[in-house]
Design an enzyme around this catalytic site. Sequence first.
Site, PDB file in Angstrom:
ATOM      1  N   HIS A  62       0.822  -1.217   0.000  1.00  0.00           N
ATOM      2  CA  HIS A  62       0.000   0.000   0.000  1.00  0.00           C
ATOM      3  C   HIS A  62       0.859   1.271   0.000  1.00  0.00           C
ATOM      4  CE1 HIS A  62      -3.362  -2.737   1.467  1.00  0.00           C
ATOM      5  NE2 HIS A  62      -3.651  -2.345   0.254  1.00  0.00           N
ATOM      6  N   ASP A 156      -5.808  -0.107  -7.736  1.00  0.00           N
ATOM      7  CA  ASP A 156      -5.519  -1.157  -6.749  1.00  0.00           C
ATOM      8  C   ASP A 156      -6.514  -2.293  -6.962  1.00  0.00           C
ATOM      9  OD1 ASP A 156      -4.637  -2.607  -4.618  1.00  0.00           O
ATOM     10  OD2 ASP A 156      -5.585  -1.365  -3.097  1.00  0.00           O
ATOM     11  N   SER A 157      -6.442  -2.885  -8.153  1.00  0.00           N
ATOM     12  CA  SER A 157      -7.449  -3.899  -8.510  1.00  0.00           C
ATOM     13  C   SER A 157      -6.937  -5.296  -8.204  1.00  0.00           C
ATOM     14  CB  SER A 157      -7.738  -3.802 -10.007  1.00  0.00           C
ATOM     15  OG  SER A 157      -6.616  -4.266 -10.729  1.00  0.00           O
TER      16      SER A 157
END
Length: 279
Positions: A62, A156-157
Amino acid sequence: MIKFFEKAPYSPVEYCYDVEEILFKCKSKFQEIMVVKNPYFGKMLILDEVVQLTERDEFFYHEMLVHIAMFAHPNPRKVVVIGGGDGGALREVLKHRTVEKVYFVEIDEEVINISKRFLPTVACSIDDPRVEIKIMDGAEFIIKRNHSDIDVVIIDSTDIIGFARTLFTSDFFNSVKKCLTNNGMFVTHTESLHFHKDMVIEIQETLKSVFQIVDLYTAPIATYPGNWWAFAIASNSLSPREVRHNFDIKTKYYDKEIHLQSFMTPSLYEKLLHKKLEW
Ligand code: SAM
């Protein structure tokens, strides 16, 4: 102890995790959602039998997905996060005090609800007043948008199959370009440089047909097959290799040095694009 065997798409390995407890399992309209507890990684979010994150190592992914683009942009105020229903990317975006608005575009509302319930340290910023949640396909959101007012678009898939495929086409990249401001940045995950080199190159090439500046950086992710995870970053005017504002946030892995070191060296990058790297 029960075992979970990960069936990650197009990977030559299968990972096996010990499962102390299955905390949740359901089938949403889009995918099977599972939360399990592993003795080392803590809680793990699994979609369609593919590990999305673990409590122990999620910050590597992240922080690296978000902060390179956010620090390369001189003043990121409006951001779009596509996917990322767990809220981890959102948490990192909202660490930046310049941010006034985030469109959080997730196709599957259930992932958001389940993450809020089981992964509070990841989903902790979803209710921030700067966030506007849109439950829809991210490609549709971007294609329908007709202003050039977004500073950073972050993908962010899930892996590049099924309903996530719409986020990796040249039509989609062209629409992203149209909705970005002059200094705008686009970033997306692009799988592993060990196992999915051809896919990484294909995405770089497609982005290069749309954006002036396209680059590649990597990060070590323990739980994604191949581990050497690649991110594609693109913009029309600014190099993403520069940090353009003060480092004033708390992170565990990302910092100014990592920002610079995470990019592939120019010579290796050229070799990669010309398919001269054999592994
Ligand atoms: N970090 C993770 C990884 O790379 O394994 C991704 C985590 S996040 C949970 C992925 C999310 O993307 C899922 O919740 C999925 O529903 C969402 N997603 C996939 N395709 C999408 C699309 N076209 N539009 C919006 N959301 C999408």
